[in-house]
Design a protein around this motif. Structure first.
Motif, PDB file in Angstrom:
ATOM      1  N   ASN A   1      46.645  50.469  43.293  1.00 24.40           N
ATOM      2  CA  ASN A   1      45.403  49.846  42.848  1.00 24.40           C
ATOM      3  C   ASN A   1      44.223  50.815  42.873  1.00 24.40           C
ATOM      4  O   ASN A   1      44.066  51.589  43.817  1.00 24.40           O
ATOM      5  N   THR A   2      43.358  50.736  41.858  1.00 23.02           N
ATOM      6  CA  THR A   2      42.196  51.622  41.782  1.00 23.02           C
ATOM      7  C   THR A   2      41.100  51.231  42.764  1.00 23.02           C
ATOM      8  O   THR A   2      40.084  51.942  42.874  1.00 23.02           O
ATOM      9  N   ALA A   3      41.302  50.144  43.518  1.00 22.02           N
ATOM     10  CA  ALA A   3      40.358  49.805  44.592  1.00 22.02           C
ATOM     11  C   ALA A   3      40.312  50.914  45.641  1.00 22.02           C
ATOM     12  O   ALA A   3      39.339  51.026  46.384  1.00 22.02           O
ATOM     13  N   ILE A   4      41.357  51.731  45.705  1.00 22.17           N
ATOM     14  CA  ILE A   4      41.403  52.838  46.671  1.00 22.17           C
ATOM     15  C   ILE A   4      40.231  53.783  46.430  1.00 22.17           C
ATOM     16  O   ILE A   4      39.495  54.131  47.364  1.00 22.17           O
ATOM     17  N   GLU A   5      40.027  54.196  45.190  1.00 20.23           N
ATOM     18  CA  GLU A   5      38.881  55.048  44.873  1.00 20.23           C
ATOM     19  C   GLU A   5      37.573  54.261  44.926  1.00 20.23           C
ATOM     20  O   GLU A   5      36.569  54.750  45.444  1.00 20.23           O
ATOM     21  N   ALA A   6      37.601  53.034  44.386  1.00 22.27           N
ATOM     22  CA  ALA A   6      36.377  52.244  44.275  1.00 22.27           C
ATOM     23  C   ALA A   6      35.807  51.847  45.638  1.00 22.27           C
ATOM     24  O   ALA A   6      34.607  51.600  45.752  1.00 22.27           O
ATOM     25  N   SER A   7      36.646  51.809  46.677  1.00 24.68           N
ATOM     26  CA  SER A   7      36.159  51.428  48.015  1.00 24.68           C
ATOM     27  C   SER A   7      35.166  52.437  48.562  1.00 24.68           C
ATOM     28  O   SER A   7      34.277  52.089  49.347  1.00 24.68           O
ATOM     29  N   GLY A   8      35.303  53.709  48.181  1.00 18.60           N
ATOM     30  CA  GLY A   8      34.424  54.746  48.693  1.00 18.60           C
ATOM     31  C   GLY A   8      34.678  55.119  50.142  1.00 18.60           C
ATOM     32  O   GLY A   8      33.870  55.822  50.763  1.00 18.60           O
TER      33      GLY A   8
END
Length: 477
Positions: free
Chosen positions: A286-293
């Motif tokens: 999931n791209t939430a990995i990068e988006a989490s910061g």
């Protein structure tokens, strides 16, 4: 003696390397095939030294004991000694071998159906690499007729060491007051999970223990298991439900409502708890990995633990101080520099199911929320996945070739609803990013004749709809 060319044997038997070890139909994993692979591992990688101990373990598949016996004979033929660790999770065998500085062989088919099995190899330093797989595949070995032998006596130290790793790492009262269900089925981790959770203060509820092998796929949870989770959480008033795949290297974790969490989200939260500065994860996650910061660096790889491990090694070489790896199936690989409070976690660069489960329980306790509350701060990106079984790899490859080269092929499957494809990513399979922000990733399985589909969207319902409609369209095309 029979001279066996491993590359030819792989073609003839169908027992070949996939994303995680050599796997094939049990009917094709004869004594000769299993012994040949073992000799190729020990001799092809120059590991066979007189008296060298080789750790050997297995899962609970009905075919595993016979394969263990064949591998044990081959270990002896190579001049080495068998250190049989019995039934245990793959990460437990890996930890023992790593700490003892000895090679290891794990007999497991992980999550694939019971009519298949596999052999996973470890050097003293950890999992074999793709280069090692090529060396094994290129080996030529002499294999005698394998006579019937008894299963070796079990050395319990490996399992005990694995249990102590987590009992010593977390506070003894970590789970006091918690009711945790263990969906035991036929997992090789079921008994050690119970011991660990109990020692950390939890009240443990045993669920669905069976002597019949159950192929749990943590990336494609069945509708039956999804419903079971909801029922169990209410029936037993549980704070969480923990399960694993067959060999205990991939977690399956449900919140207090019985909703199973995606493996990449479990990995993301575990990496946060362990204070990782760098995360290495496959392109399917999931791209939430990068988006989490939350992380200074995120490195994307092909799917499979050897690629994740190579990425972790590169991250350390590039100066990262604390490195975590995880896969979409939830399997977590602990690199250097990770911490639990004031304790440094010893590296274990192979998939593990116990660490991420405990990390999320600890993170929930630390932040004063239930498991479901851990998701509230995450970017609202949701991933769903499923597969078409009995779908030949050749068919998958032909489909991906059409989709990557013919715009009309994409329209024939998805119409205009997603907009144009704005990015083609062929890192592993074909990952398509569409103009509306949604993602569809198609990939042939490396372990079985299956086509996997991952989809990412802004809601779980939409992600599931994309997976279902994509697979239905592909099956009907």
């Amino acid at each position: 003696m029979t001279i066996i060319n491993i590359k030819n044997m792989m073609t003839e038997s169908g027992v070949a390397f996939g994303t995680s070890g050599a796997r094939g139909l049990v009917s094709n994993m004869t004594d000769q095939v299993c012994a040949a692979y073992t000799l190729a591992f020990l001799q092809g990688l120059n590991l066979a030294k007189p008296g060298q101990k080789i750790a050997l373990g297995m899962d609970l598949r009905p075919s595993s004991p016979a394969i263990v016996r064949a591998c044990a004979v081959a270990i002896g033929l190579a001049g080495c000694e068998v250190d049989f660790c019995g039934v245990l999770p793959t990460p437990a065998l890996a930890l023992y071998a790593l700490s003892a500085g000895i090679p290891a062989i794990m007999i497991t088919g992980s999550h694939i159906p019971f009519d298949r099995n596999g052999i996973k190899f470890y050097r003293a330093e950890g999992e074999i690499s793709k280069a090692d797989e090529l060396a094994i595949s290129a080996a030529v070995v002499d294999v005698p007729e394998i006579s019937a032998v008894t299963t070796p006596e079990i050395n319990p130290v490996a399992l005990q060491q694995f249990i102590r790793r987590y009992i010593d790492l977390f506070p003894a009262d970590l789970l006091t007051g918690q009711r945790i269900g263990i969906y035991e089925h036929s997992s090789a981790a079921r008994d050690c999970l119970r011991e660990i959770l109990t020692d950390l203060g939890a009240t443990v509820v045993s669920l669905e223990r069976t002597d019949t092998f159950v192929p749990i796929d943590t990336e494609a949870v069945s509708a039956e298991d999804r419903q079971r989770g909801l029922v169990w959480a209410t029936q037993y008033q549980l704070d969480a439900i923990i399960s694993t795949d067959g060999d205990g290297d991939r977690p399956l974790l449900a919140d207090e409502h019985g909703n199973w969490l995606r493996g990449d989200i479990v990995g993301l939260l575990c990496a946060k708890f362990l204070q990782a500065d760098t995360v290495v994860t496959p392109v399917s996650c999931n791209t939430a990995i990068e988006a989490s910061g939350w992380f200074a660096k995120v490195l994307r790889t092909r799917i499979g633990s050897p690629y994740v491990i190579a990425g972790m090694e590169q991250a350390v070489a590039d100066g990262s101080l604390s490195v975590a790896g995880f896969e979409a199936n939830g399997g977590f690989l602990a690199g250097n520099g990770l911490r639990v409070g004031s304790h440094t976690l010893a590296a274990l660069p192979t998939r593990d199911s116990v660490l991420p489960a405990l990390a999320l329980l600890a993170l929930a306790r630390q932040t004063g929320v239930k498991i479901s509350g851990l998701l509230s701060d995450l970017p609202q990106r949701y991933t769903a996945s499923d597969r078409i079984q009995n779908f030949p790899v050749a068919n998958s490859q032909a489909l991906l070739a059409r989709l990557s080269s013919e715009e009309a092929a994409c329209r024939s499957l998805w119409g205009e609803q997603l907009g144009a494809v704005v990015r083609y990513d062929s890192t592993d399979g074909l990952r398509l990013s569409f103009a509306n922000g949604e993602i569809i990733h198609l990939r042939p399985s490396g372990n079985a004749p299956e086509l996997r589909c991952y989809a990412e969207a802004d809601s779980m319902a939409r992600a599931e709809e994309l997976v279902n409609s994509s697979l239905q369209s592909i099956a009907g095309s």
